[in-house]
Design a protein around this motif. Structure first.
Motif, PDB file in Angstrom:
ATOM      1  N   GLY A  44      21.382  45.921 -60.780  1.00 26.73           N
ATOM      2  CA  GLY A  44      21.447  46.487 -58.814  1.00 26.73           C
ATOM      3  C   GLY A  44      20.164  46.584 -58.311  1.00 26.73           C
ATOM      4  O   GLY A  44      20.364  46.191 -57.474  1.00 26.73           O
ATOM      5  N   ALA A  96      29.738  44.242 -57.199  1.00 31.65           N
ATOM      6  CA  ALA A  96      30.151  44.537 -55.751  1.00 31.65           C
ATOM      7  C   ALA A  96      29.245  45.563 -54.719  1.00 31.65           C
ATOM      8  O   ALA A  96      29.402  45.365 -53.829  1.00 31.65           O
ATOM      9  CB  ALA A  96      31.822  45.820 -56.327  1.00 31.65           C
ATOM     10  N   ALA A  97      28.945  45.889 -55.692  1.00 35.10           N
ATOM     11  CA  ALA A  97      27.839  46.263 -55.130  1.00 35.10           C
ATOM     12  C   ALA A  97      26.281  45.275 -54.129  1.00 35.10           C
ATOM     13  O   ALA A  97      26.252  45.370 -53.183  1.00 35.10           O
ATOM     14  CB  ALA A  97      26.268  47.388 -55.499  1.00 35.10           C
ATOM     15  N   SER A  98      26.201  44.490 -54.598  1.00 35.84           N
ATOM     16  CA  SER A  98      25.702  43.648 -54.318  1.00 35.84           C
ATOM     17  C   SER A  98      26.162  42.311 -53.356  1.00 35.84           C
ATOM     18  O   SER A  98      25.461  42.151 -52.368  1.00 35.84           O
ATOM     19  CB  SER A  98      25.256  42.362 -55.513  1.00 35.84           C
ATOM     20  OG  SER A  98      23.849  43.021 -56.264  1.00 35.84           O
ATOM     21  N   CYS A 148      22.377  37.816 -58.556  1.00 38.66           N
ATOM     22  CA  CYS A 148      23.538  39.422 -60.025  1.00 38.66           C
ATOM     23  C   CYS A 148      23.856  38.565 -60.721  1.00 38.66           C
ATOM     24  O   CYS A 148      23.182  39.495 -62.220  1.00 38.66           O
ATOM     25  CB  CYS A 148      24.460  40.136 -59.217  1.00 38.66           C
ATOM     26  SG  CYS A 148      24.955  41.104 -59.867  1.00 38.66           S
ATOM     27  N   ALA A 161      23.844  50.503 -58.587  1.00 37.93           N
ATOM     28  CA  ALA A 161      25.040  50.135 -58.788  1.00 37.93           C
ATOM     29  C   ALA A 161      26.149  50.433 -59.067  1.00 37.93           C
ATOM     30  O   ALA A 161      27.508  50.012 -57.831  1.00 37.93           O
ATOM     31  CB  ALA A 161      24.909  49.202 -59.757  1.00 37.93           C
ATOM     32  N   LEU A 213      34.474  48.002 -53.667  1.00 37.00           N
ATOM     33  CA  LEU A 213      35.579  47.352 -54.888  1.00 37.00           C
ATOM     34  C   LEU A 213      36.103  46.889 -53.862  1.00 37.00           C
ATOM     35  O   LEU A 213      37.027  48.083 -53.774  1.00 37.00           O
ATOM     36  CB  LEU A 213      35.196  48.428 -56.267  1.00 37.00           C
ATOM     37  CG  LEU A 213      34.625  48.590 -56.674  1.00 37.00           C
ATOM     38  CD1 LEU A 213      34.913  50.131 -58.158  1.00 37.00           C
ATOM     39  CD2 LEU A 213      34.464  46.855 -57.971  1.00 37.00           C
ATOM     40  N   VAL A 248      34.313  39.733 -58.878  1.00 40.37           N
ATOM     41  CA  VAL A 248      34.358  41.307 -58.981  1.00 40.37           C
ATOM     42  C   VAL A 248      35.756  41.601 -60.157  1.00 40.37           C
ATOM     43  O   VAL A 248      35.449  42.314 -61.019  1.00 40.37           O
ATOM     44  CB  VAL A 248      34.428  42.028 -58.173  1.00 40.37           C
ATOM     45  CG1 VAL A 248      34.416  43.890 -58.257  1.00 40.37           C
ATOM     46  CG2 VAL A 248      32.841  41.987 -57.011  1.00 40.37           C
ATOM     47  N   GLY A 279      28.288  50.592 -55.852  1.00 40.15           N
ATOM     48  CA  GLY A 279      29.357  49.683 -55.631  1.00 40.15           C
ATOM     49  C   GLY A 279      30.838  49.830 -55.609  1.00 40.15           C
ATOM     50  O   GLY A 279      31.202  49.493 -55.189  1.00 40.15           O
ATOM     51  N   ILE A 339      20.860  44.593 -55.214  1.00 37.84           N
ATOM     52  CA  ILE A 339      21.694  44.773 -54.156  1.00 37.84           C
ATOM     53  C   ILE A 339      20.550  44.550 -52.699  1.00 37.84           C
ATOM     54  O   ILE A 339      20.677  44.218 -51.738  1.00 37.84           O
ATOM     55  CB  ILE A 339      21.784  46.401 -54.071  1.00 37.84           C
ATOM     56  CG1 ILE A 339      22.968  46.247 -55.023  1.00 37.84           C
ATOM     57  CG2 ILE A 339      22.120  47.190 -52.701  1.00 37.84           C
ATOM     58  CD1 ILE A 339      23.076  47.970 -55.933  1.00 37.84           C
ATOM     59  N   PHE A 348      31.180  46.106 -61.051  1.00 34.00           N
ATOM     60  CA  PHE A 348      30.202  47.132 -59.893  1.00 34.00           C
ATOM     61  C   PHE A 348      28.612  46.574 -59.622  1.00 34.00           C
ATOM     62  O   PHE A 348      28.556  46.346 -58.028  1.00 34.00           O
ATOM     63  CB  PHE A 348      29.336  48.884 -60.780  1.00 34.00           C
ATOM     64  CG  PHE A 348      31.019  49.117 -61.265  1.00 34.00           C
ATOM     65  CD1 PHE A 348      30.654  50.712 -59.276  1.00 34.00           C
ATOM     66  CD2 PHE A 348      31.724  49.714 -61.588  1.00 34.00           C
ATOM     67  CE1 PHE A 348      31.791  51.165 -59.646  1.00 34.00           C
ATOM     68  CE2 PHE A 348      33.035  50.649 -61.763  1.00 34.00           C
ATOM     69  CZ  PHE A 348      32.445  51.327 -61.366  1.00 34.00           C
ATOM     70  N   ALA A 349      28.174  45.793 -60.768  1.00 35.71           N
ATOM     71  CA  ALA A 349      26.375  45.445 -59.868  1.00 35.71           C
ATOM     72  C   ALA A 349      27.241  44.463 -58.861  1.00 35.71           C
ATOM     73  O   ALA A 349      26.467  44.294 -57.638  1.00 35.71           O
ATOM     74  CB  ALA A 349      26.003  44.530 -60.851  1.00 35.71           C
TER      75      ALA A 349
END
Length: 543
Positions: free
Chosen positions: A498, A425-427, A458, A260, A268, A138, A264, A502, A422-423
């Motif tokens: 996302g 981090a969210a996944s 991702c 996302a 982060l 990330v 996300g 996710i 961001f994607a």
């Protein structure tokens, strides 16, 4: 990128450089002063947990409001109106997830990094290694985007042309950022964030008042002026659909991007690490409330700045300028206050990039030193000073890689890199964090499946998405909006994965857990008490 004169007539590069130099000199002095008290690992990673809630809240807003927030959103609103403002809404709503689900519990449970929380009741080494890999992934993509953006922005504002000049600018940004991290640690970096946040919010506030003053402090008049300046497509600025309403795919893409962005933020690593710089859980809560207030006010300013740029500068001029939509805020500053205001806004944008890059670098170096070196390689048997030394060496390496990556990516699609961060981090991060904090049965296998599975799915989907290859060539520019020109190997239809990656990460976390019998009931009970009450959590370290 051409010279600045090609797109921003009337700029004064010498004035811009002077303002940049003054900012860098002042912040370096502050970083040197902060470094006097950086003695222990707690000082270097968590600023000795000596910042108050409001101070940390200002620093969080400084960490979060990147160049993409300031330049990108203002430009998106100027060109796409309502659809551009949806970015502001998404970024702001994301903080509610961080406040309600993550901030206080994370502060109580961890010590320095996300890996501390995930490894609390699981097998230390594999989980810490996975958390570090996810954090580095990330941080690297976010860092790459900021470095590439730094080169583009400074070249735009200083009128530097030629590849060598642009590469030199990226290298200078990287070196200054490395100095902040090596000398000041988290304490110095936090003060840079606070100064930058105050400057950014003050600068945008002044510009917002200036724009509104031109239209009698009447938002309707401002919107009407933007519509008039927009020509045939002007009316579309006031309603949804200008950018994301053309087809079913674009609507789905926007939904995916929104998911996302909203999820996300709470994953982060450089934002999560800020919760450790305060002495108590109450301060962690207060810091997020302060951050939400400041970020919310800032995003309201972007609405006025975006429509103001559309009304006073015009979408045609913005589209033709070097940096295209990223030029909207500097062009508006030049239109309002001439070269002096442009110089100040340029310095603020430069400060924004420096501060975010420093925050990312210290997070990535802390994750490697604390999770990989201290706990995986040395198995927890390491002196704090050697851990800090490894963190500083890692910061040097990361800085060097970021400089090289920024130079290689300087002409690439920066938005693609930010969306990827961001994607990822969210996944990879968020499902594991939530399961660790709230699911009693969650175990090591579930954590590893969720992190590695979310990360892999991702990245694979983005590599084979239109963001990387296959978008049609724009007749105006002669270029495709994809990262790689002239080829098409995409099979995934959405720019942002996302909406797929996710849920897959959540599913893999659940599946890995139920297929494994490992479960530490005692450790979960301890973690639950600690996360909710703060009992046994890291206390402030004062010298």
């Amino acid at each position: 990128m051409n010279t600045l004169a090609a797109g921003v007539q009337g700029s004064n590069p010498a004035l811009n450089i002077t303002i940049f130099a003054i900012f860098v000199a002042i912040t370096l002095v502050i970083v040197f002063r902060a470094s006097r008290n950086t003695k222990t690992a707690s000082d270097y990673y968590a600023a000795g947990r000596a910042f108050t809630g409001p101070q940390n809240g200002v620093a969080i807003s400084g960490d979060y409001l990147s160049a993409a927030s300031f330049l990108g959103i203002a430009g998106a609103i100027a060109i796409n109106g309502y659809d551009g403002f949806l970015y502001s809404i998404g970024f702001l709503v994301a903080w509610l997830v961080a406040l309600l689900l993550v901030a206080e519990l994370l502060r109580n449970t961890g010590k320095f990094t996300m890996g501390d929380v995930l490894a609390f009741r699981m097998k230390q080494r594999p989980v810490r290694a996975a958390a570090a890999i996810s954090t580095l992934a990330v941080s690297f993509f976010y860092l790459l985007a900021q470095m590439a953006g730094a080169g583009g922005l400074v070249n735009l504002l200083l009128g530097i042309e030629g590849n060598l000049g642009q590469d030199l600018v990226i290298a200078v940004v990287g070196v200054i950022m490395i100095l902040y991290v090596l000398i000041g640690g988290m304490k110095g970096t936090t003060w840079v964030q606070i100064i930058k946040a105050v400057l950014l919010i003050a600068g945008t506030f002044a510009m917002t008042l200036w724009v509104l003053g031109k239209y009698g402090f009447n938002l309707s008049s401002l919107f009407q002026a933007a519509v008039d300046k927009g020509g045939q497509t002007g009316e579309a600025l006031l309603g949804p659909g200008k950018q994301y309403g053309k087809t079913g795919t674009t609507k789905l893409d926007f939904l995916s991007l929104g998911i996302a962005l909203v999820l996300g933020t709470a994953g982060l690593p450089h934002v999560l690490m800020r919760f450790y710089t305060v002495p108590t859980a109450k301060d962690a809560r207060r810091s997020v409330v302060w951050a939400i207030a400041l970020i919310g006010v800032f995003y309201l300013f972007t609405l006025v700045l975006g429509y103001g740029a559309g009304a006073l500068v015009g979408p045609d001029v913005i589209a033709k300028a070097p940096g295209t939509t990223n030029s909207a805020a500097p062009l508006l500053a030049l239109e309002l206050g001439g070269p002096i205001l442009l110089g100040f806004i340029a310095a603020v944008a430069f400060a924004t990039i420096l501060a975010v890059v420093a925050g990312l670098t210290i997070t990535a170096s802390a994750s490697f030193a604390h999770d990989v070196y201290a706990n995986v390689i040395k198995k927890g048997k390491t002196a704090p000073d050697s851990e800090v030394r490894v963190a500083r060496i890692t910061a040097l390496v990361i800085g060097a890689v970021a400089i090289v990556g920024g130079i290689l990516a300087k002409n690439q699609n920066v938005a693609f890199l930010v969306a990827l961060a961001f994607a990822v981090a969210a996944s990879a991060n968020l499902p594991t964090i939530l399961y660790s904090l709230f699911w009693k049965r969650f175990n090591t296998q579930g954590a590893l499946w969720s992190i590695y599975g979310g990360l892999s799915v991702c990245v694979v989907l983005i590599v084979f998405s239109p963001a990387v290859s296959g978008k049609p060539v724009d007749p105006k520019t002669g270029k495709s909006a994809s990262m790689i020109q002239g080829v098409d190997f995409h099979w995934f239809p959405l720019d942002n994965p996302g909406i797929v990656s996710i849920p897959v990460a959540f599913l893999l976390g659940w599946l890995g857990t139920v297929l494994s019998k490992e479960h530490n009931q005692k450790k979960y009970a301890e973690m639950e008490v600690r996360s909710l009450t703060g009992a046994g959590a890291e206390k402030a370290v004062r010298h």
